[in-house]
Design a protein around this motif. Structure first.
Motif, PDB file in Angstrom:
ATOM      1  N   LYS A 184       0.840  -1.192   0.000  1.00 36.65           N
ATOM      2  CA  LYS A 184       0.000   0.000   0.000  1.00 36.65           C
ATOM      3  C   LYS A 184       0.875   1.242   0.000  1.00 36.65           C
ATOM      4  O   LYS A 184       2.027   1.204   0.429  1.00 36.65           O
ATOM      5  N   PRO A 185       0.353   2.366  -0.510  1.00 36.28           N
ATOM      6  CA  PRO A 185       1.111   3.618  -0.427  1.00 36.28           C
ATOM      7  C   PRO A 185       1.349   3.996   1.032  1.00 36.28           C
ATOM      8  O   PRO A 185       0.465   3.852   1.880  1.00 36.28           O
ATOM      9  N   VAL A 214       5.515   6.129  -1.604  1.00 34.24           N
ATOM     10  CA  VAL A 214       5.535   6.860  -0.345  1.00 34.24           C
ATOM     11  C   VAL A 214       5.236   8.339  -0.552  1.00 34.24           C
ATOM     12  O   VAL A 214       5.627   8.930  -1.561  1.00 34.24           O
ATOM     13  N   ARG A 215       4.534   8.903   0.401  1.00 37.65           N
ATOM     14  CA  ARG A 215       4.302  10.350   0.446  1.00 37.65           C
ATOM     15  C   ARG A 215       4.824  10.853   1.790  1.00 37.65           C
ATOM     16  O   ARG A 215       4.448  10.333   2.852  1.00 37.65           O
ATOM     17  N   ILE A 216       5.697  11.848   1.754  1.00 44.52           N
ATOM     18  CA  ILE A 216       6.290  12.393   2.977  1.00 44.52           C
ATOM     19  C   ILE A 216       5.898  13.865   3.113  1.00 44.52           C
ATOM     20  O   ILE A 216       5.986  14.636   2.147  1.00 44.52           O
ATOM     21  N   ASN A 240       6.036  13.789  -4.435  1.00 38.41           N
ATOM     22  CA  ASN A 240       5.405  13.233  -3.238  1.00 38.41           C
ATOM     23  C   ASN A 240       6.124  13.615  -1.946  1.00 38.41           C
ATOM     24  O   ASN A 240       5.909  12.984  -0.910  1.00 38.41           O
ATOM     25  N   LEU A 241       6.988  14.617  -2.041  1.00 37.37           N
ATOM     26  CA  LEU A 241       7.608  15.211  -0.856  1.00 37.37           C
ATOM     27  C   LEU A 241       7.119  16.641  -0.759  1.00 37.37           C
ATOM     28  O   LEU A 241       7.435  17.479  -1.607  1.00 37.37           O
ATOM     29  N   THR A 242       6.307  16.930   0.250  1.00 35.85           N
ATOM     30  CA  THR A 242       5.713  18.261   0.399  1.00 35.85           C
ATOM     31  C   THR A 242       6.034  18.825   1.778  1.00 35.85           C
ATOM     32  O   THR A 242       6.351  18.084   2.714  1.00 35.85           O
TER      33      THR A 242
END
Length: 395
Positions: A184-185, A214-216, A240-242
């Motif tokens: 899963k993400p 991945v979202r960080i 996906n890095l915010t």
């Protein structure tokens, strides 16, 4: 070679490593057995001895390192045996890095990537310099942009401690990757990310190197710092890095988070971040506390007056008590918790890292009794216990 492989392919690969002497380093992690008989990590490297080339196997047990040197003729069998005991390995050769993953059935999958240039394959002498997950001499774009490396991969002298810290952090990440949800993400929140050296390192390791979905999200109160980090993430193309401006205790931007990182959040801001993580039922928590003032004002125990009457000793003692309380409260919430040395004490006094992995229902009765004796003996009322029912020994 990428994807699932047969046992025959795996054996041929190991044979080639032993035959051509191309192995520079192998690291095995995530032991299959949890009974403590296996070291948390097994490292292998070539060494020059008086009687020729050997391979040194290093195991860490009870914070002690144990070494064994074996000849090239034993290498294939020893590597094969090691892979049967661990869930993952990273094998570095002169040409490529190979990540090996094993599932519950023992089936293997390989992921290979070029090393970024031909590496020196000459084995080191017995007293060699440390090898890092991010090797020196190989430029890493985000480290170049952050001013840690030059364009040709040389680590700047003024940033060498930061380089070591990043590599130490990545070693700890490697240990907990198997504990993150699979298939899963993943969502990760970094509270108090600051200039985000480690936030970028985390994204690079998980999303770029390991190819994980991945979202960080990096969170900090300093708007100028957040804007700088956001621009760098955009420059790198890391969508996906915010980054967001915000306070830890007020943050409610996610309903579910898989991993929480909080490094050097001051005083009870660390506690607020830990409570957020527990509330999200996060699988992994990594926290380096800072400036533990709360319990300094509370601790009272006449039997300890010879220690507590000295301000500097009381300050250090209060910091240890604070982290001990946090660790025990996390255990009450169902986490396997460890206190680890994050970076050598000579570089920073804030060198303890709390690593917590969700395990399920704890033995609350035994843990509660132990924690309550500790708490009541010192007359303390920790923030985490006061502000969450999940942390109450009575719940």
């Amino acid at each position: 070679m990428n994807g699932k492989i047969t046992r025959e392919q795996w054996e041929r690969f190991l044979e080639s490593l032993a035959a051509d002497g191309s192995l520079l380093q192998a690291s095995f992690s995530a032991p299959r057995s949890k009974d403590g008989t296996l070291s948390r990590k097994l490292s292998v490297r070539p060494v020059k001895l008086k009687n020729g080339l050997h391979y040194q196997f290093e195991r860490l047990l009870d914070n002690k390192a144990y070494h064994e040197n074996v000849g090239p003729e034993e290498l294939k069998e020893r590597l094969a045996t090691a892979m049967q005991s661990y869930k993952q390995a990273l094998i570095k050769t002169s040409d490529e890095d190979i990540q090996v993953l094993a599932n519950k059935k023992g089936e293997l999958a390989l992921m290979s990537r070029a090393s970024g240039g031909k590496r020196e394959s000459e084995p080191q002498t017995h007293n060699r310099s440390k090898r890092y997950i991010l090797p020196e001499g190989v430029p890493v774009p985000y480290l170049v942009s952050l001013g840690v490396m030059t364009e040709d991969g040389k680590v700047l002298k003024a940033k060498y401690d930061k380089f070591r810290q990043i590599n130490r952090f990545l070693e700890m990440i490697a240990d907990v990757v198997p504990d993150l949800p699979q298939g899963k993400p993943l969502t990760i929140v970094d509270f108090g990310c600051g200039k985000s050296y480690l936030t970028f390192a985390l994204y690079h390791d998980l999303a770029i190197q390991r190819k994980l979905p991945v979202r960080i999200i990096g969170l900090d109160l300093k708007r100028d710092v957040i804007e700088t980090c956001a621009k760098l993430a955009e420059k790198l193309g890391w969508d996906n890095l915010t980054f967001s401006v915000g306070d830890i205790s007020d943050y409610d931007g996610r309903d579910s988070v898989d991993m929480v990182v909080t490094l050097h959040a001051c005083d009870t801001a660390t506690d607020a971040a830990l409570l957020k993580a527990v509330g999200w039922d996060a699988s992994v928590i990594l926290s380096v506390p800072c400036c533990q003032h709360e319990l300094f004002r509370q601790i009272s125990q006449p039997a300890l007056e010879p220690l507590l009457k000295h301000g500097i000793l009381k300050e250090r003692f209060a910091a240890l008590v604070t982290d001990a309380a946090r660790a025990n409260l996390l255990e009450l919430a169902g986490y396997r918790t460890q206190l680890l040395e994050f970076i050598d004490l000579e570089h920073t006094p804030k060198n303890l890292l709390i690593r917590a992995v969700k395990t399920g229902k704890p033995d609350r009765e035994a843990l509660s009794a132990e924690y309550e004796r500790f708490r009541d003996f010192l007359s303390i009322s920790p923030y985490m216990e006061r502000n969450s029912r999940l942390m109450s020994p009575k719940s």
